[in-house]
Write an enzyme that holds these catalytic residues in place. Structure first.
Site, PDB file in Angstrom:
ATOM      1  N   ARG A 155      52.839  13.663  -0.482  1.00 52.97           N
ATOM      2  CA  ARG A 155      53.203  13.526   0.926  1.00 52.97           C
ATOM      3  C   ARG A 155      53.094  14.850   1.677  1.00 52.97           C
ATOM      4  NH1 ARG A 155      56.823  10.282  -2.015  1.00 52.97           N
ATOM      5  NH2 ARG A 155      56.908   8.081  -1.406  1.00 52.97           N
ATOM      6  N   ILE A 156      53.645  15.912   1.083  1.00 54.48           N
ATOM      7  CA  ILE A 156      53.611  17.217   1.760  1.00 54.48           C
ATOM      8  C   ILE A 156      52.195  17.762   1.789  1.00 54.48           C
ATOM      9  CG2 ILE A 156      54.440  19.594   1.665  1.00 54.48           C
ATOM     10  CD1 ILE A 156      56.986  18.444   0.266  1.00 54.48           C
ATOM     11  N   ASP A 175      44.614  17.080  -7.752  1.00 53.40           N
ATOM     12  CA  ASP A 175      45.748  16.208  -8.019  1.00 53.40           C
ATOM     13  C   ASP A 175      45.287  15.121  -8.988  1.00 53.40           C
ATOM     14  OD1 ASP A 175      47.870  14.184  -7.772  1.00 53.40           O
ATOM     15  OD2 ASP A 175      48.517  15.331  -6.025  1.00 53.40           O
ATOM     16  N   PRO A 206      55.423  19.096  -7.906  1.00 50.37           N
ATOM     17  CA  PRO A 206      56.748  19.219  -8.532  1.00 50.37           C
ATOM     18  C   PRO A 206      56.692  20.162  -9.720  1.00 50.37           C
ATOM     19  CG  PRO A 206      55.727  17.134  -9.125  1.00 50.37           C
ATOM     20  CD  PRO A 206      54.834  17.765  -8.090  1.00 50.37           C
ATOM     21  N   ALA A 233      56.837  25.324  -3.094  1.00 55.05           N
ATOM     22  CA  ALA A 233      57.194  24.245  -4.022  1.00 55.05           C
ATOM     23  C   ALA A 233      58.325  24.667  -4.952  1.00 55.05           C
ATOM     24  CB  ALA A 233      55.954  23.820  -4.805  1.00 55.05           C
ATOM     25  N   ARG A 234      57.986  25.332  -6.058  1.00 56.83           N
ATOM     26  CA  ARG A 234      58.973  25.808  -7.021  1.00 56.83           C
ATOM     27  C   ARG A 234      58.523  27.163  -7.570  1.00 56.83           C
ATOM     28  NH1 ARG A 234      62.184  23.003  -5.107  1.00 56.83           N
ATOM     29  NH2 ARG A 234      63.563  21.460  -6.068  1.00 56.83           N
ATOM     30  N   ASP A 258      58.381  30.661  -0.473  1.00 54.19           N
ATOM     31  CA  ASP A 258      59.686  30.194  -0.016  1.00 54.19           C
ATOM     32  C   ASP A 258      60.616  29.998  -1.206  1.00 54.19           C
ATOM     33  OD1 ASP A 258      61.391  29.282   2.160  1.00 54.19           O
ATOM     34  OD2 ASP A 258      61.129  27.244   1.395  1.00 54.19           O
ATOM     35  N   GLU A 263      65.661  32.599  -7.863  1.00 56.87           N
ATOM     36  CA  GLU A 263      66.258  32.498  -6.533  1.00 56.87           C
ATOM     37  C   GLU A 263      67.754  32.204  -6.550  1.00 56.87           C
ATOM     38  OE1 GLU A 263      65.462  28.290  -4.554  1.00 56.87           O
ATOM     39  OE2 GLU A 263      63.607  29.124  -5.344  1.00 56.87           O
ATOM     40  N   HIS A 294      64.034  29.745   0.964  1.00 58.09           N
ATOM     41  CA  HIS A 294      63.955  28.308   0.641  1.00 58.09           C
ATOM     42  C   HIS A 294      64.331  27.469   1.863  1.00 58.09           C
ATOM     43  CE1 HIS A 294      63.910  25.584  -3.138  1.00 58.09           C
ATOM     44  NE2 HIS A 294      63.557  24.884  -2.080  1.00 58.09           N
TER      45      HIS A 294
END
Length: 329
Positions: A155-156, A175, A206, A233-234, A258, A263, A294
């Site tokens: 989606r993002i 993907d 993810p 993302a992560r 971000d 973190e 974030h």
């Protein structure tokens, strides 16, 4: 129904109040993340919800099961904070909010890309010292000249791809899930091909066993000199030591993150620069590295949707129903 909402932030409170008035369900707010110390607070409630970056270890799920609680509704996309085997072993059903506002994160990613392309950090720092020359920041590049590789086009990533396409950029998609509707604005390809062609690499995936540590030395060796890297993302997706070396050497033109792997040590706190982790202290001093706390998701629309969707899912699951946001075994 009584719902206990962990790790509530002030901005969520008006939306919680509106949702309670609309549905008739009672919501009690705690302002700390769900952990082994405060899980006992959930006794006597019908459902729980949380949003957090700290992990929820195995004892939490057995405690919730003892209290008769059958679910946890997460008010965020990333669900790597769950111990999935422990949750499922205790018959705890889990949900996340996979699409509270994909555009919020996509727009912020675009903002940071523009900042890098326009050398804004260099100009801002120079102007703070009275240097108003063009040379202080250097010439910019325009986005229609860019080839952008998106690692993850859900989606993002799809929202970001549409924005980039509208601005004239070439968009490559990596993907394992093919979405035919994206063909109008992306070219699906392999990771190696994307890395060899891209001027910009952006992560929208993810965190899981396939993506953790994905951007390692081998990954960086395959990218073009002068590439820009974006990660909203992560943090654990990217090896931060190699990222730092690549920024210092010029192999990366710039990067905007971000998130970071460490973190939880410093995000969402006020502190002296000297109290930050050493690698973060070094990175934030670089003119070609942007770090934000974030907050890519942090818009009015996103906060409202995170609250309402998670609480709706909590009620649905407690009542024995099914939601598209449930995390399945």
């Amino acid at each position: 129904m009584k719902i206990l909402m962990y790790n509530t932030v002030a901005e969520e409170l008006p939306y919680v109040k509106d949702w309670s008035a609309k549905t008739g369900h009672e919501v009690v707010n705690l302002f700390d993340p769900l952990d082994t110390e405060n899980v006992s607070m959930a006794k006597g409630y019908d459902a729980v919800s949380t949003q957090q970056t700290t992990v929820m270890p195995a004892p939490i799920y057995s405690k919730l099961a003892q209290f008769g609680i059958k679910q946890i509704a997460l008010r965020q996309v990333g669900y790597d904070v769950f111990d999935l085997p422990a949750a499922f072993e205790n018959n705890i059903r889990l949900s996340n909010v996979a699409a509270y506002s994909p555009r919020a994160i996509a727009e912020y990613t675009l903002t940071q890309l523009m900042n890098i392309l326009r050398n804004n950090k260099k100009f801002d720092r120079a102007m703070a010292t009275g240097d108003y020359t063009w040379a202080a920041g250097g010439r910019a590049r325009e986005i229609y000249q860019m080839t952008v590789a998106l690692i993850g086009v859900g989606r993002i990533g799809s929202s970001f791809a549409q924005m980039l396409h509208a601005l004239g950029a070439k968009v490559l998609a990596v993907d394992p899930i093919y979405r035919a509707q994206n063909e109008a604005f992306v070219e699906y390809t392999t990771l190696d091909d994307a890395l060899s062609r891209a001027n910009v690499i952006s992560f929208h995936t993810p965190l899981n066993s396939q993506t953790k540590g994905m951007a390692d030395k081998s990954f960086f060796d395959k990218i073009q000199p002068g590439t820009i890297m974006l990660n909203m993302a992560r943090g654990e997706i990217v090896d931060m030591a190699i990222l730092e070396k690549s920024l210092l050497s010029g192999h990366l033109y710039g990067a905007a993150f971000d998130v970071t792997p460490n973190e939880n040590e410093f995000m969402d706190k006020k502190q002296s620069i000297n109290e930050l982790p050493e690698n973060i202290q070094r990175l934030v001093q670089l003119d070609n590295f942007y770090l934000s706390p974030h907050i890519a998701f942090y818009t009015n629309t996103a906060i409202k949707n995170m609250v309402e969707m998670a609480l709706n899912d909590a009620v649905t699951i407690v009542n024995g129903g099914y939601t598209e946001n449930e995390i399945l075994r």
